[in-house]
Design an enzyme around this catalytic site. Structure first.
Site, PDB file in Angstrom:
ATOM      1  N   ALA A 170       5.784   3.074   6.128  1.00 42.22           N
ATOM      2  CA  ALA A 170       5.174   3.824   5.118  1.00 42.22           C
ATOM      3  C   ALA A 170       4.335   2.178   4.878  1.00 42.22           C
ATOM      4  O   ALA A 170       3.979   1.155   5.532  1.00 42.22           O
ATOM      5  CB  ALA A 170       6.779   2.955   3.379  1.00 42.22           C
ATOM      6  N   PHE A 171       3.119   1.950   4.206  1.00 46.55           N
ATOM      7  CA  PHE A 171       1.851   1.209   3.773  1.00 46.55           C
ATOM      8  C   PHE A 171       2.841   0.001   3.159  1.00 46.55           C
ATOM      9  O   PHE A 171       2.400  -1.101   3.831  1.00 46.55           O
ATOM     10  CB  PHE A 171       1.419   1.445   2.423  1.00 46.55           C
ATOM     11  CG  PHE A 171       1.652   1.293   0.560  1.00 46.55           C
ATOM     12  CD1 PHE A 171       1.921   1.564   0.022  1.00 46.55           C
ATOM     13  CD2 PHE A 171       0.904   0.257   0.910  1.00 46.55           C
ATOM     14  CE1 PHE A 171       2.760   1.138  -0.677  1.00 46.55           C
ATOM     15  CE2 PHE A 171       1.631  -0.553  -0.507  1.00 46.55           C
ATOM     16  CZ  PHE A 171       2.250  -0.122  -1.579  1.00 46.55           C
ATOM     17  N   LYS A 172       3.639  -0.340   3.462  1.00 41.65           N
ATOM     18  CA  LYS A 172       4.608  -1.756   2.876  1.00 41.65           C
ATOM     19  C   LYS A 172       5.108  -2.421   4.470  1.00 41.65           C
ATOM     20  O   LYS A 172       4.638  -3.774   3.624  1.00 41.65           O
ATOM     21  CB  LYS A 172       5.961  -1.372   2.352  1.00 41.65           C
ATOM     22  CG  LYS A 172       5.720  -0.585   0.476  1.00 41.65           C
ATOM     23  CD  LYS A 172       6.458  -1.049  -0.019  1.00 41.65           C
ATOM     24  CE  LYS A 172       6.708  -0.148  -1.516  1.00 41.65           C
ATOM     25  NZ  LYS A 172       6.517   1.297  -1.484  1.00 41.65           N
ATOM     26  N   ASP A 173       4.877  -1.816   5.206  1.00 38.00           N
ATOM     27  CA  ASP A 173       4.439  -2.860   6.217  1.00 38.00           C
ATOM     28  C   ASP A 173       3.831  -3.517   6.988  1.00 38.00           C
ATOM     29  O   ASP A 173       3.681  -4.430   7.090  1.00 38.00           O
ATOM     30  CB  ASP A 173       4.226  -2.087   7.437  1.00 38.00           C
ATOM     31  CG  ASP A 173       6.152  -0.731   7.930  1.00 38.00           C
ATOM     32  OD1 ASP A 173       7.424  -1.660   8.109  1.00 38.00           O
ATOM     33  OD2 ASP A 173       6.370  -0.184   8.222  1.00 38.00           O
ATOM     34  N   LEU A 183       4.183  -6.609   5.241  1.00 38.24           N
ATOM     35  CA  LEU A 183       6.132  -7.044   5.142  1.00 38.24           C
ATOM     36  C   LEU A 183       5.610  -7.565   6.225  1.00 38.24           C
ATOM     37  O   LEU A 183       6.767  -8.646   6.501  1.00 38.24           O
ATOM     38  CB  LEU A 183       6.772  -6.621   5.059  1.00 38.24           C
ATOM     39  CG  LEU A 183       7.035  -6.156   3.122  1.00 38.24           C
ATOM     40  CD1 LEU A 183       8.073  -4.779   2.865  1.00 38.24           C
ATOM     41  CD2 LEU A 183       7.596  -7.618   2.253  1.00 38.24           C
TER      42      LEU A 183
END
Ligand SMILES: *Cc1c(COP(=O)(O)O)cnc(C)c1O
Length: 467
Positions: free
Chosen positions: A110-113, A116
């Site tokens: 997901a784009f959160k990688d 993060l």
């Protein structure tokens, strides 16, 4: 760069301080004191840079005083070296006007990688300079949790406590969290919704009984460093489509308003953005707020796009602060009203300021399924439900044909393969980088949605503040 709180009374901090603090002590969110701005010539000179170099260039003004350019570049190279695509965030053409910016090539799909993986390294960097341990407490509707856990698992001086709403995240999402058995990772399933979980986390940040004993930090998108890292891919896409000489529009599947706020920051920094489309599912508080000025939270309806099943969008406060004249006192009063009654009206200045760049659209379950089918049948791409909501909003936006519209592809279709299969008959395979996810052992505590129980659990497992 100095960081100030949207509610005006917390102390200003430098970048390292704002990164480790997460939420400000007055309940507000940190923002840079001013927006750095690149000239057209500076933007033009960024074309063609490898992603990690572009990232260091865009972020340097925000980290000045806490990191050198050299060190920042080492960190961006390490963070983005873990992505499975050389371009990190590749751009794909869907039709004459529509493009897809694939943000899901990181370790947890997901784009959160994108943010993060860098944040994990920033925490380690700044903690290494101090005597402190960090106790990260977060709430997740699925994707933040897995991405944050992957980013900090096994890192020294950090414990992570991740609350998710029990039974409301997909199997893949849950397993990506609960199968990480590193001793510093603590998963908690709570009886309640994502908003309930987030309310527990917010309460813990404001509980002197906890903040006095533990050095509590945030990985939710209330953490400024996350938004900062997300600004980079707006530039990456814009540059590929002709910036600074040609404007681009973006359609952003939105929940907590973090990702689309990063687009707003990119515009403030000089990227010519014609429009930012806030795409919501039936949990449409942001669509209502932007179209009518009514910011009032309803009940959360669970959907096939769980990362957008949110009624309280934390980062919207950042926009209201910035377009409302940066008046912390006034905003603190406005947010106080909202926190007490779950409803507030935007001021005229806030509505007009937002309308200059933002528009919004809402997609129901049918709109979403139709967009998934369109992606497959017309462009040969399997889209996850979140991305499909963004594409629906892009295709119904009425933006002039000569302006390219980039939909942010926020999750890999395999992360939500049941919904994708229902819409297309195709079951997207899990990429090999997630490995034997369904064979691994799971570990997770289960707690009621009760603040005392959750605080006790954290206190029993975290490392107290030094000194
Ligand atoms: C987190 C998430 C969103 C929403 O992003 P915000 O920054 O919270 O608005 C959209 N899609 C996916 C797949 C997500 O994981």
């Amino acid at each position: 760069m100095e960081y100030i709180s949207t509610r005006g009374s917390a102390p200003a901090l430098d970048f390292a301080g704002a990164t480790l603090a997460g939420l400000a002590s007055d309940g507000g969110l940190y923002l840079p004191r001013e927006w750095p701005r690149f000239t057209e010539a500076e933007i033009a000179a960024m074309a063609g840079l490898p992603y990690a170099e572009l990232a260091a260039r865009i972020m340097l003004p925000f980290v000045e005083g806490s990191l050198t350019h050299e060190r920042l570049l080492e960190l961006t190279r390490a963070a983005y070296g873990r992505f499975s695509h050389r371009a990190v965030t590749p751009l794909k053409q869907l039709d004459e006007q529509n493009w897809l910016l694939e943000l899901f090539h990181g370790p947890t799909l997901a784009f959160k990688d994108v943010a993060l993986q860098l944040l994990g390294l920033l925490f380690e960097e700044f903690l290494g300079r101090s005597e402190q341990n960090l106790t990260i407490v977060g709430a997740t509707s699925g994707d933040t949790g897995s991405a944050a856990i992957d980013a900090v698992a096994g890192r020294a001086k950090i414990d992570i406590f991740m609350l998710h709403p029990k039974g409301r995240v997909s199997d893949v999402q849950r397993r990506q969290m609960t199968t990480v058995l590193a001793p510093n990772v603590h998963n908690v399933a709570i009886e309640g919704t994502f908003d309930d979980a987030q309310a527990m986390v917010k309460r813990m940040f404001n509980d002197p009984g906890m903040t006095g004993r533990f050095n509590i930090g945030a990985v939710n998108s209330i953490n400024w460093a996350r938004l900062m890292a997300q600004v980079v891919y707006y530039f990456a896409a814009g540059l590929q489509l002709g910036a600074p000489h040609r404007p681009v529009a973006f359609s952003v599947p939105t929940g907590n308003f973090g990702d689309v706020f990063a687009g707003y920051v990119a515009a403030k920094m000089g990227l010519p953005i014609a429009r930012l489309i806030v795409a919501t599912n039936v949990n449409d508080i942001l669509h209502r707020a932007l179209s009518t000025g009514d910011y009032s939270a309803g009940e959360v309806t669970p959907t096939a796009a769980p990362s957008m099943d949110i009624q309280v969008s934390s980062n919207f406060e950042r926009l209201l602060f910035d377009v409302g004249g940066r008046d912390g006192k006034a905003l603190a009063a406005q947010m106080g009203t909202f926190e007490a009654s779950k409803a507030m009206q935007l001021t005229n200045a806030q509505r007009e300021g937002a309308a200059q760049l933002f528009s919004s659209a809402r997609a129901d379950a049918n709109d979403m399924s139709r967009a998934i089918r369109w992606g497959w049948e017309e462009a040969g791409e399997l889209l996850d439900p979140h991305t499909a909501i963004g594409l629906h909003a892009a295709r119904t936006s009425g933006i002039a044909r000569e302006i390219p519209v980039v939909t942010l592809a926020t999750a890999h279709p395999a992360k939500f393969r049941d919904a994708v299969e229902r819409a297309t008959g195709q079951r997207p395979p899990l990429p090999s980088r997630v490995g034997d996810l369904f064979e691994r052992e799971e570990r997770c505590a289960e707690l009621p949605c009760d603040y005392g129980a959750i605080a006790d659990y954290v206190a029993a497992h975290a490392v107290p503040r030094a000194g």
